[in-house]
Design a protein around this motif. Structure first.
Motif, PDB file in Angstrom:
ATOM      1  N   ALA A 334     -29.404  80.713   0.607  1.00  0.00           N
ATOM      2  CA  ALA A 334     -29.240  80.074   1.913  1.00  0.00           C
ATOM      3  C   ALA A 334     -27.943  79.291   1.982  1.00  0.00           C
ATOM      4  CB  ALA A 334     -30.445  79.164   2.175  1.00  0.00           C
ATOM      5  N   ILE A 335     -27.605  78.566   0.878  1.00  0.00           N
ATOM      6  CA  ILE A 335     -26.354  77.792   0.844  1.00  0.00           C
ATOM      7  C   ILE A 335     -25.153  78.738   0.945  1.00  0.00           C
ATOM      8  CG2 ILE A 335     -24.916  76.343  -0.618  1.00  0.00           C
ATOM      9  CD1 ILE A 335     -27.496  75.108  -1.707  1.00  0.00           C
ATOM     10  N   SER A 336     -25.218  79.896   0.285  1.00  0.00           N
ATOM     11  CA  SER A 336     -24.107  80.868   0.330  1.00  0.00           C
ATOM     12  C   SER A 336     -23.931  81.392   1.754  1.00  0.00           C
ATOM     13  CB  SER A 336     -24.386  82.025  -0.629  1.00  0.00           C
ATOM     14  OG  SER A 336     -23.347  82.975  -0.569  1.00  0.00           O
ATOM     15  N   ASP A 337     -25.061  81.659   2.433  1.00  0.00           N
ATOM     16  CA  ASP A 337     -24.966  82.093   3.830  1.00  0.00           C
ATOM     17  C   ASP A 337     -24.337  81.012   4.679  1.00  0.00           C
ATOM     18  OD1 ASP A 337     -26.135  84.497   3.147  1.00  0.00           O
ATOM     19  OD2 ASP A 337     -28.199  83.830   3.642  1.00  0.00           O
ATOM     20  N   ARG A 338     -24.776  79.763   4.487  1.00  0.00           N
ATOM     21  CA  ARG A 338     -24.178  78.665   5.268  1.00  0.00           C
ATOM     22  C   ARG A 338     -22.674  78.522   4.971  1.00  0.00           C
ATOM     23  NH1 ARG A 338     -28.535  79.505   6.667  1.00  0.00           N
ATOM     24  NH2 ARG A 338     -30.187  78.058   7.409  1.00  0.00           N
ATOM     25  N   ALA A 339     -22.304  78.697   3.692  1.00  0.00           N
ATOM     26  CA  ALA A 339     -20.865  78.585   3.334  1.00  0.00           C
ATOM     27  C   ALA A 339     -20.044  79.666   4.045  1.00  0.00           C
ATOM     28  CB  ALA A 339     -20.701  78.706   1.816  1.00  0.00           C
ATOM     29  N   ARG A 340     -20.535  80.881   4.136  1.00  0.00           N
ATOM     30  CA  ARG A 340     -19.821  81.944   4.833  1.00  0.00           C
ATOM     31  C   ARG A 340     -19.671  81.626   6.309  1.00  0.00           C
ATOM     32  NH1 ARG A 340     -22.710  85.269   1.180  1.00  0.00           N
ATOM     33  NH2 ARG A 340     -24.420  85.532   2.678  1.00  0.00           N
ATOM     34  N   LYS A 341     -20.782  81.056   6.867  1.00  0.00           N
ATOM     35  CA  LYS A 341     -20.674  80.670   8.264  1.00  0.00           C
ATOM     36  C   LYS A 341     -19.640  79.559   8.454  1.00  0.00           C
ATOM     37  CE  LYS A 341     -25.328  82.024   9.578  1.00  0.00           C
ATOM     38  NZ  LYS A 341     -26.653  81.560  10.082  1.00  0.00           N
ATOM     39  N   ILE A 342     -19.592  78.616   7.509  1.00  0.00           N
ATOM     40  CA  ILE A 342     -18.583  77.541   7.605  1.00  0.00           C
ATOM     41  C   ILE A 342     -17.164  78.133   7.508  1.00  0.00           C
ATOM     42  CG2 ILE A 342     -17.693  75.499   6.421  1.00  0.00           C
ATOM     43  CD1 ILE A 342     -20.575  74.812   5.683  1.00  0.00           C
ATOM     44  N   VAL A 343     -16.968  79.132   6.640  1.00  0.00           N
ATOM     45  CA  VAL A 343     -15.635  79.799   6.524  1.00  0.00           C
ATOM     46  C   VAL A 343     -15.251  80.438   7.841  1.00  0.00           C
ATOM     47  CG1 VAL A 343     -14.415  81.708   5.415  1.00  0.00           C
ATOM     48  CG2 VAL A 343     -15.777  80.146   4.045  1.00  0.00           C
ATOM     49  N   GLU A 344     -16.211  81.094   8.484  1.00  0.00           N
ATOM     50  CA  GLU A 344     -15.917  81.705   9.775  1.00  0.00           C
ATOM     51  C   GLU A 344     -15.552  80.653  10.803  1.00  0.00           C
ATOM     52  OE1 GLU A 344     -19.381  83.901  10.714  1.00  0.00           O
ATOM     53  OE2 GLU A 344     -19.054  85.459   9.193  1.00  0.00           O
ATOM     54  N   ILE A 345     -16.318  79.535  10.785  1.00  0.00           N
ATOM     55  CA  ILE A 345     -16.001  78.458  11.736  1.00  0.00           C
ATOM     56  C   ILE A 345     -14.621  77.871  11.443  1.00  0.00           C
ATOM     57  CG2 ILE A 345     -16.704  76.167  12.505  1.00  0.00           C
ATOM     58  CD1 ILE A 345     -19.599  77.042  11.994  1.00  0.00           C
ATOM     59  N   THR A 346     -14.303  77.717  10.170  1.00  0.00           N
ATOM     60  CA  THR A 346     -12.980  77.165   9.783  1.00  0.00           C
ATOM     61  C   THR A 346     -11.858  78.104  10.228  1.00  0.00           C
ATOM     62  OG1 THR A 346     -14.006  76.104   7.879  1.00  0.00           O
ATOM     63  CG2 THR A 346     -11.634  76.313   7.861  1.00  0.00           C
ATOM     64  N   SER A 347     -12.079  79.403  10.101  1.00  0.00           N
ATOM     65  CA  SER A 347     -11.078  80.396  10.564  1.00  0.00           C
ATOM     66  C   SER A 347     -10.886  80.279  12.065  1.00  0.00           C
ATOM     67  CB  SER A 347     -11.543  81.801  10.188  1.00  0.00           C
ATOM     68  OG  SER A 347     -11.638  81.939   8.784  1.00  0.00           O
ATOM     69  N   LEU A 348     -11.990  80.076  12.761  1.00  0.00           N
ATOM     70  CA  LEU A 348     -11.905  79.901  14.202  1.00  0.00           C
ATOM     71  C   LEU A 348     -11.102  78.653  14.556  1.00  0.00           C
ATOM     72  CD1 LEU A 348     -12.753  80.817  17.029  1.00  0.00           C
ATOM     73  CD2 LEU A 348     -14.892  79.507  16.741  1.00  0.00           C
ATOM     74  N   ILE A 349     -11.402  77.551  13.820  1.00  0.00           N
ATOM     75  CA  ILE A 349     -10.653  76.299  14.077  1.00  0.00           C
ATOM     76  C   ILE A 349      -9.168  76.505  13.773  1.00  0.00           C
ATOM     77  CG2 ILE A 349     -10.382  73.922  13.291  1.00  0.00           C
ATOM     78  CD1 ILE A 349     -13.408  73.852  12.810  1.00  0.00           C
ATOM     79  N   ASP A 350      -8.849  77.233  12.705  1.00  0.00           N
ATOM     80  CA  ASP A 350      -7.449  77.496  12.330  1.00  0.00           C
ATOM     81  C   ASP A 350      -6.756  78.284  13.439  1.00  0.00           C
ATOM     82  OD1 ASP A 350      -5.137  77.562  10.895  1.00  0.00           O
ATOM     83  OD2 ASP A 350      -5.778  79.170   9.536  1.00  0.00           O
ATOM     84  N   GLY A 351      -7.482  79.271  13.996  1.00  0.00           N
ATOM     85  CA  GLY A 351      -6.880  80.066  15.104  1.00  0.00           C
ATOM     86  C   GLY A 351      -6.657  79.215  16.316  1.00  0.00           C
ATOM     87  N   LYS A 399     -10.998  75.496   4.236  1.00  0.00           N
ATOM     88  CA  LYS A 399     -11.179  76.887   3.846  1.00  0.00           C
ATOM     89  C   LYS A 399     -11.034  77.048   2.344  1.00  0.00           C
ATOM     90  CE  LYS A 399      -9.548  81.540   4.798  1.00  0.00           C
ATOM     91  NZ  LYS A 399      -8.559  82.380   5.528  1.00  0.00           N
ATOM     92  N   THR A 400     -10.020  76.288   1.818  1.00  0.00           N
ATOM     93  CA  THR A 400      -9.808  76.367   0.356  1.00  0.00           C
ATOM     94  C   THR A 400     -11.040  75.846  -0.385  1.00  0.00           C
ATOM     95  OG1 THR A 400      -7.438  76.079   0.656  1.00  0.00           O
ATOM     96  CG2 THR A 400      -8.331  75.653  -1.541  1.00  0.00           C
ATOM     97  N   LEU A 401     -11.541  74.676   0.084  1.00  0.00           N
ATOM     98  CA  LEU A 401     -12.721  74.090  -0.561  1.00  0.00           C
ATOM     99  C   LEU A 401     -13.947  74.998  -0.389  1.00  0.00           C
ATOM    100  CD1 LEU A 401     -12.321  70.336   0.465  1.00  0.00           C
ATOM    101  CD2 LEU A 401     -11.982  71.334  -1.802  1.00  0.00           C
ATOM    102  N   ILE A 402     -14.095  75.551   0.831  1.00  0.00           N
ATOM    103  CA  ILE A 402     -15.239  76.431   1.085  1.00  0.00           C
ATOM    104  C   ILE A 402     -15.158  77.670   0.226  1.00  0.00           C
ATOM    105  CG2 ILE A 402     -16.374  77.889   2.803  1.00  0.00           C
ATOM    106  CD1 ILE A 402     -17.003  74.944   3.052  1.00  0.00           C
ATOM    107  N   ASP A 403     -13.962  78.222   0.077  1.00  0.00           N
ATOM    108  CA  ASP A 403     -13.817  79.416  -0.767  1.00  0.00           C
ATOM    109  C   ASP A 403     -14.180  79.082  -2.208  1.00  0.00           C
ATOM    110  OD1 ASP A 403     -13.055  80.944   1.357  1.00  0.00           O
ATOM    111  OD2 ASP A 403     -10.896  80.629   1.023  1.00  0.00           O
ATOM    112  N   ASP A 404     -13.691  77.887  -2.694  1.00  0.00           N
ATOM    113  CA  ASP A 404     -14.016  77.494  -4.070  1.00  0.00           C
ATOM    114  C   ASP A 404     -15.529  77.272  -4.224  1.00  0.00           C
ATOM    115  OD1 ASP A 404     -13.134  76.571  -6.797  1.00  0.00           O
ATOM    116  OD2 ASP A 404     -14.103  74.722  -6.081  1.00  0.00           O
ATOM    117  N   SER A 405     -16.132  76.588  -3.198  1.00  0.00           N
ATOM    118  CA  SER A 405     -17.579  76.348  -3.264  1.00  0.00           C
ATOM    119  C   SER A 405     -18.351  77.643  -3.216  1.00  0.00           C
ATOM    120  CB  SER A 405     -18.018  75.441  -2.099  1.00  0.00           C
ATOM    121  OG  SER A 405     -17.393  74.179  -2.201  1.00  0.00           O
ATOM    122  N   ALA A 406     -17.910  78.579  -2.375  1.00  0.00           N
ATOM    123  CA  ALA A 406     -18.605  79.870  -2.273  1.00  0.00           C
ATOM    124  C   ALA A 406     -18.559  80.614  -3.592  1.00  0.00           C
ATOM    125  CB  ALA A 406     -17.967  80.708  -1.151  1.00  0.00           C
ATOM    126  N   SER A 407     -17.364  80.556  -4.249  1.00  0.00           N
ATOM    127  CA  SER A 407     -17.279  81.233  -5.553  1.00  0.00           C
ATOM    128  C   SER A 407     -18.207  80.558  -6.571  1.00  0.00           C
ATOM    129  CB  SER A 407     -15.829  81.242  -6.047  1.00  0.00           C
ATOM    130  OG  SER A 407     -15.368  79.895  -6.234  1.00  0.00           O
TER     131      SER A 407
END
Length: 506
Positions: A334-351, A399-407
């Motif tokens: 569940a945490i991994s799914d939430r992290a992916r969703k946070i990455v998508e949201i972060t990408s949206l914020i970056d755009g 995004k960097t932190l989320i990517d590290d946390s996801a890994s």
């Protein structure tokens, strides 16, 4: 003839008994009549005469004193006399006389009561012929009572004379019967002495001497008989002496055999006692060893039961750990799914920040073209651009932190999945261990039941062995006692002196 001779005294005794019974029964009947009829009748007639005199005196006293209260005492006397008349009527054969006396008394009592009450009331002029009638009734009643008394006394005296005469006749009859029995007894005794002498087969002194010798144990001297004497007492005594000699000889031989058999039995019993003692000691040692083995098996069974309980608890804990690991795996997923969703949201914020930056540049260019009028707008566009740049930088950091946390979450998920597999294997192993421990516990319980049963059987066998040992000891004592009895019997038989020259003696 002999039977008739012996029956004569019995007939005389029977005659005397019958005579005594007849006279005794007659005397008893007369005495019963005296006690049941004559004597009670006389005493009650005398009491009635006394009560009548008392009633007449009471009436006279009441009339002389002119006292009405004195009549109450007279009434009590009248009741007592009536009760006496009833009791007199209850005597056998006196009911008719009692009824006649009762009628005469009631006539007198009514007349006397009337006369007395008139005198007490002062009405003597109204008496008329009542005093004469009262006196006539009293005279008649008194004479009747006197007649009854005289007749009763005469009947009593007659019965007494009859009783005395009957007693005298019975006494004379008893004396005659006694004399007859004495004469017959003397005759029978003389005949009996002659018959006894004939049956003895000799003088009584000879029979006494033979009996004394046999009583003293001397069976060696033969009994001398008359010629062709086969029915006398001396002949029977000689037969008894011969038979006793045979029996005593057989008993003496049997005593020797019993003495030898008892000796052999005593030796065999000693050997059996030693073997029984050794068997008892061996069985006690076996029982002690089995007790120790029982204690060990019981301890093993208790330990196996404790191990089974621990294995059951470990299996329960392992199941709980497996469920916890599975829950952790699910949580990591569940945490991994939430992290992916946070990455998508972060990408949206970056755009959005990138588009905002472009729009801020365009706004700055337009503000520069506007000149002095667009200066304020240019400042706002600069601030917006600065914020967009900062939001873009923050989004990149997130995004960097989320990517590290996801890994790291993916690594943790892999480790948790591996731990879940290991925990599943551990749970399965613990269940197998618990199953084996439960089988061991069941086998230990069965072994404990079996060894306790064997222990009970050994204890019972030990008790039987102990009882056998006691029986062997008692048999030894009985053998010794039997040997003593055989010795005493040998001594007792040895007191008899036998004729060793007889053909049946060895």
């Amino acid at each position: 003839m002999k039977r008739l001779l012996w029956m004569l005294p019995l007939l005389a005794i029977a005659l005397g008994a019958v005579t005594s019974y007849v006279y005794s029964s007659a005397t008893n009947n007369l005495l019963e009549d005296l006690g049941r009829s004559d004597s009670p009748a006389l005493s009650r007639v005398q009491a009635l005469a006394f009560d009548l005199t008392s009633v007449a005196d009471g009436f006279k006293s009441a009339a002389a004193a002119a006292d009405a209260s004195a009549l109450d005492a007279v009434d009590e006397k009248v009741k007592r006399l009536r009760s006496g008349l009833k009791a007199y009527g209850d005597v056998p054969g006196r009911a008719e006389e009692a009824a006649r006396l009762s009628t005469a008394f009631e006539a007198y009592q009514q007349t006397a009561s009337k006369v007395t009450r008139l005198i007490i009331a002062g009405k003597a002029d109204e008496l008329g012929d009542a005093p004469s009638a009262m006196q006539a009734a009293f005279t008649t009643l008194d004479k009747d009572l006197a007649t009854q008394k005289a007749q009763t006394q005469a009947a009593l005296d007659a019965h007494i004379e009859q009783t005395q005469a009957l007693v005298h006749r019975g006494f004379a009859a008893n004396i005659a019967a006694s004399l007859l029995m004495l004469a017959l007894s003397v005759g029978v005794s003389i005949a009996a002495v002659r018959e006894l002498t004939r049956q003895l087969g000799g003088r009584p002194e000879d029979a006494t001497h033979i009996v004394q010798r046999i009583a003293g144990g001397d069976l060696s001297e033969p009994v001398q008989l008359k010629t062709q004497d086969e029915r006398s007492l001396l002949f029977s005594m000689r037969s008894m002496q011969e038979r006793l000699s045979e029996v005593i000889g057989e008993v003496r031989d049997a005593v020797h055999q019993v003495h030898d058999a008892v000796g052999a039995l005593g030796k065999g019993n000693e050997v059996l006692s030693e073997r029984s003692e050794r068997q008892r000691q061996s069985l006690h040692a076996s029982a002690s060893s089995i007790d120790q083995l029982t204690a060990s098996v019981r301890s093993n069974a208790d330990s196996a039961e404790q191990a089974r309980l621990l294995a059951h608890r470990a299996s329960t804990v392992a199941d709980e750990g497996g469920r916890a690991v599975a829950d952790a795996v699910d949580a990591m997923a569940a945490i991994s799914d939430r992290a992916r969703k946070i990455v998508e949201i972060t990408s949206l914020i970056d755009g959005i920040a990138f588009q905002t930056n472009i729009l801020a540049l365009n706004a700055a260019v337009e503000a520069a073209r506007a000149g002095e009028q667009g200066r304020g707008f240019n400042v706002v566009a600069g601030e917006v651009r600065s914020l967009a740049q900062r939001a873009s930088a923050a989004a990149k950091d997130i995004k960097t932190l989320i990517d590290d946390s996801a890994s790291r979450i993916e690594d943790g998920s892999r480790h948790v999945n591996a731990a879940g597999a290991v925990m599943s294997n551990l749970v399965e192993s613990v269940k197998q261990v618990g199953h084996h421990v439960e089988q061991i516990s069941t086998a230990s319980s069965e072994q404990r039941s079996g060894i306790e049963h064997v222990n009970a059987m050994v204890a019972e066998l030990s008790g039987h062995t102990e009882d056998n040992h006691k029986l062997v000891a008692e048999a030894g004592q009985a053998s010794q006692l039997l040997q003593q009895v055989a010795a005493q019997l040998g001594v007792a038989v040895g007191r008899f002196r036998l004729d060793d020259t007889a053909p049946n003696r060895s």
